[in-house]
Design an enzyme around this catalytic site. Structure first.
Site, PDB file in Angstrom:
ATOM      1  N   TYR A 120       0.828  -1.205   0.000  1.00 32.78           N
ATOM      2  CA  TYR A 120       0.000   0.000   0.000  1.00 32.78           C
ATOM      3  C   TYR A 120       0.865   1.259   0.000  1.00 32.78           C
ATOM      4  O   TYR A 120       1.641   1.500   0.942  1.00 32.78           O
ATOM      5  CB  TYR A 120      -0.951   0.020   1.210  1.00 32.78           C
ATOM      6  CG  TYR A 120      -1.930  -1.149   1.274  1.00 32.78           C
ATOM      7  CD1 TYR A 120      -2.046  -2.064   0.225  1.00 32.78           C
ATOM      8  CD2 TYR A 120      -2.747  -1.330   2.384  1.00 32.78           C
ATOM      9  CE1 TYR A 120      -2.937  -3.127   0.287  1.00 32.78           C
ATOM     10  CE2 TYR A 120      -3.646  -2.395   2.451  1.00 32.78           C
ATOM     11  CZ  TYR A 120      -3.730  -3.288   1.400  1.00 32.78           C
ATOM     12  OH  TYR A 120      -4.615  -4.343   1.477  1.00 32.78           O
ATOM     13  N   ALA A 130     -17.790  -3.597  -0.903  1.00 35.16           N
ATOM     14  CA  ALA A 130     -17.492  -3.794  -2.325  1.00 35.16           C
ATOM     15  C   ALA A 130     -16.832  -2.525  -2.878  1.00 35.16           C
ATOM     16  O   ALA A 130     -17.252  -1.999  -3.908  1.00 35.16           O
ATOM     17  CB  ALA A 130     -18.754  -4.178  -3.108  1.00 35.16           C
ATOM     18  N   GLY A 152     -17.180   0.336  -1.917  1.00 41.35           N
ATOM     19  CA  GLY A 152     -18.123   1.465  -1.899  1.00 41.35           C
ATOM     20  C   GLY A 152     -19.348   1.208  -2.779  1.00 41.35           C
ATOM     21  O   GLY A 152     -20.381   1.853  -2.620  1.00 41.35           O
TER      22      GLY A 152
HETATM   23  N1  NAP Z   1      -5.881  -8.570   1.031  1.00 43.43           N
HETATM   24  C1  NAP Z   1      -6.253  -7.997  -0.082  1.00 43.43           C
HETATM   25  O1  NAP Z   1      -5.926  -8.440  -1.203  1.00 43.43           O
HETATM   26  C2  NAP Z   1      -7.103  -6.762  -0.004  1.00 43.43           C
HETATM   27  C3  NAP Z   1      -7.751  -6.284  -1.166  1.00 43.43           C
HETATM   28  C4  NAP Z   1      -8.553  -5.161  -1.019  1.00 43.43           C
HETATM   29  C5  NAP Z   1      -8.690  -4.532   0.204  1.00 43.43           C
HETATM   30  N2  NAP Z   1      -8.018  -4.997   1.299  1.00 43.43           N
HETATM   31  C6  NAP Z   1      -8.144  -4.338   2.628  1.00 43.43           C
HETATM   32  O2  NAP Z   1      -9.520  -4.143   2.932  1.00 43.43           O
HETATM   33  C7  NAP Z   1      -9.763  -2.770   3.196  1.00 43.43           C
HETATM   34  C8  NAP Z   1     -11.180  -2.379   2.836  1.00 43.43           C
HETATM   35  O3  NAP Z   1     -11.486  -2.633   1.483  1.00 43.43           O
HETATM   36  P1  NAP Z   1     -11.563  -1.474   0.376  1.00 43.43           P
HETATM   37  O4  NAP Z   1     -10.744  -0.317   0.775  1.00 43.43           O
HETATM   38  O5  NAP Z   1     -11.241  -2.167  -0.918  1.00 43.43           O
HETATM   39  O6  NAP Z   1     -13.097  -1.086   0.270  1.00 43.43           O
HETATM   40  P2  NAP Z   1     -14.360  -0.915   1.254  1.00 43.43           P
HETATM   41  O7  NAP Z   1     -13.964  -0.856   2.655  1.00 43.43           O
HETATM   42  O8  NAP Z   1     -15.355  -1.932   0.808  1.00 43.43           O
HETATM   43  O9  NAP Z   1     -14.914   0.498   0.767  1.00 43.43           O
HETATM   44  C9  NAP Z   1     -14.223   1.693   0.991  1.00 43.43           C
HETATM   45  C10 NAP Z   1     -15.113   2.847   0.532  1.00 43.43           C
HETATM   46  O10 NAP Z   1     -16.295   2.875   1.336  1.00 43.43           O
HETATM   47  C11 NAP Z   1     -16.464   4.185   1.864  1.00 43.43           C
HETATM   48  N3  NAP Z   1     -17.062   4.058   3.195  1.00 43.43           N
HETATM   49  C12 NAP Z   1     -16.529   3.523   4.325  1.00 43.43           C
HETATM   50  N4  NAP Z   1     -17.399   3.559   5.345  1.00 43.43           N
HETATM   51  C13 NAP Z   1     -18.531   4.126   4.847  1.00 43.43           C
HETATM   52  C14 NAP Z   1     -19.790   4.440   5.411  1.00 43.43           C
HETATM   53  N5  NAP Z   1     -20.076   4.152   6.676  1.00 43.43           N
HETATM   54  N6  NAP Z   1     -20.722   5.023   4.621  1.00 43.43           N
HETATM   55  C15 NAP Z   1     -20.457   5.308   3.320  1.00 43.43           C
HETATM   56  N7  NAP Z   1     -19.265   5.033   2.723  1.00 43.43           N
HETATM   57  C16 NAP Z   1     -18.324   4.443   3.491  1.00 43.43           C
HETATM   58  C17 NAP Z   1     -15.081   4.802   1.941  1.00 43.43           C
HETATM   59  O11 NAP Z   1     -15.209   6.221   1.888  1.00 43.43           O
HETATM   60  P3  NAP Z   1     -14.192   7.267   2.615  1.00 43.43           P
HETATM   61  O12 NAP Z   1     -12.817   6.661   2.508  1.00 43.43           O
HETATM   62  O13 NAP Z   1     -14.379   8.501   1.844  1.00 43.43           O
HETATM   63  O14 NAP Z   1     -14.615   7.445   4.038  1.00 43.43           O
HETATM   64  C18 NAP Z   1     -14.451   4.212   0.692  1.00 43.43           C
HETATM   65  O15 NAP Z   1     -14.798   4.963  -0.458  1.00 43.43           O
HETATM   66  C19 NAP Z   1      -8.664  -2.075   2.372  1.00 43.43           C
HETATM   67  O16 NAP Z   1      -8.506  -0.720   2.726  1.00 43.43           O
HETATM   68  C20 NAP Z   1      -7.491  -2.956   2.668  1.00 43.43           C
HETATM   69  O17 NAP Z   1      -6.957  -2.680   3.942  1.00 43.43           O
HETATM   70  C21 NAP Z   1      -7.250  -6.123   1.216  1.00 43.43           C
END
Ligand code: NAP
Length: 277
Positions: free
Chosen positions: A58, A201, A203
């Site tokens: 990251y 997903a 967002g």
């Molecule tokens: N191991 C892997 O291969 C892998 C792959 C993908 C992700 N990950 C991990 O999983 C974490 C989460 O997944 P992700 O970042 O892909 O996506 P996610 O958590 O599904 O979605 C993030 C999005 O949701 C928004 N959000 C968060 N809380 C919210 C709420 N209460 N209401 C409305 N919108 C909300 C955030 O907005 P704001 O940021 O503007 O608040 C951001 O745009 C990553 O950050 C990473 O640490 C791991």
């Protein structure tokens, strides 16, 4: 914050944590929003989101640096998860990557260190030998994996001689329920914590307008919760699952904290299961 036992250990980890993908850049460092990211991480920790998921990938290591800054002076309060890239899975590669991550994080131990994605070109036995060495020298507390199928998880488990795989981090949300077929039941049986990534997903679920939207909205009204809280609460209702949403805004962080600590009636979880399948 409600907790669940990590794998077969007696360590309780928060059922909702904080993701950090794109904090500090995607694949290379981006220093533009450092202050906002640090404030957001500190705010989340203050609210009880004390499990932080990061990775050497990251922001090309800058995400770990931001986490390091945010946790300064409160290392004991947080549970840090980081991950080693598939190209660094040789014995020496793992040790070097862990050393770099420790430097970035400004700490002398990582709570849970994971293989980010399997690499078929490097024997998992070699990788796990390095992981066990890291536990022995107290650089990491627990060993985990990410994006592992049941078969690769089994192989990784069998490669370990002293310790166990406590967690597998995989994508799991209402729009992607593929793990329910075999990985989720396997994890439950083996007591391996599933860390659900992209729980919204990335967002998309929040602006989703397909089948099931109305059901979630009705449940949100019934329980006086928000749509996002229903999505997360459904995930953590699955026994082995904890979730790591990424949120920058304080409003989102607060909302995510409010997804834990309460339950819907069993029939309502079943309705969600049916409507999204
Ligand atoms: N191991 C892997 O291969 C892998 C792959 C993908 C992700 N990950 C991990 O999983 C974490 C989460 O997944 P992700 O970042 O892909 O996506 P996610 O958590 O599904 O979605 C993030 C999005 O949701 C928004 N959000 C968060 N809380 C919210 C709420 N209460 N209401 C409305 N919108 C909300 C955030 O907005 P704001 O940021 O503007 O608040 C951001 O745009 C990553 O950050 C990473 O640490 C791991």
């Amino acid at each position: 914050m409600e907790t669940k036992k990590l794998g077969k250990t007696n360590i309780g980890v928060p059922v909702i944590g904080m993701g950090t993908w794109k904090l500090g850049g995607s694949y290379t460092p981006d220093y533009n929003d450092d202050q906002e990211a640090i404030e957001s991480l500190k705010g989340g920790i203050e609210l009880g989101l004390t499990l932080i998921d990061t990775a050497e990938m990251y922001g090309g290591g800058h995400s770990e640096e931001l986490v390091g800054k945010a946790i300064k002076g409160m290392r004991e309060k947080v549970f840090i998860v980081s991950k080693v890239l598939p190209k660094h899975l040789s014995y020496d590669g793992v040790l070097r990557a862990a050393e770099r991550s420790l430097t970035h994080l400004g700490t002398n131990y990582i709570d849970l260190y994971k293989v980010h994605t399997p690499n078929p070109n490097i024997p998992v036995k070699e990788t796990m030998r390095a992981m066990e060495h890291l536990v022995d020298e107290s650089s990491i507390r627990f060993i985990g994996v990410s994006n592992f199928s049941v078969n690769s998880l089994r192989e990784a488990q069998e490669s370990l001689s002293k310790y166990q795989i406590v967690s597998n981090q995989v994508e799991y949300n209402l729009l992607n329920r593929s793990i329910e077929k075999d990985l989720l039941p396997f994890a439950e049986k083996e007591r391996i914590t599933i860390m659900a990534y992209s729980p919204f997903a990335t967002g998309h679920i929040l602006s989703y307008s397909g089948r099931g939207r109305e059901t979630l909205e009705q449940l949100a009204e019934k329980y006086n919760k928000t749509f996002a809280q229903i999505c997360l609460n459904w995930l953590i209702s699955k026994k082995p699952v904890i979730a790591i949403p990424k949120a920058i805004s304080l409003e989102h962080l607060e909302e995510n904290v409010g997804a834990a600590g309460w339950e819907m009636e069993r029939e309502d979880y079943e309705i969600i299961d049916k409507v999204f399948c």
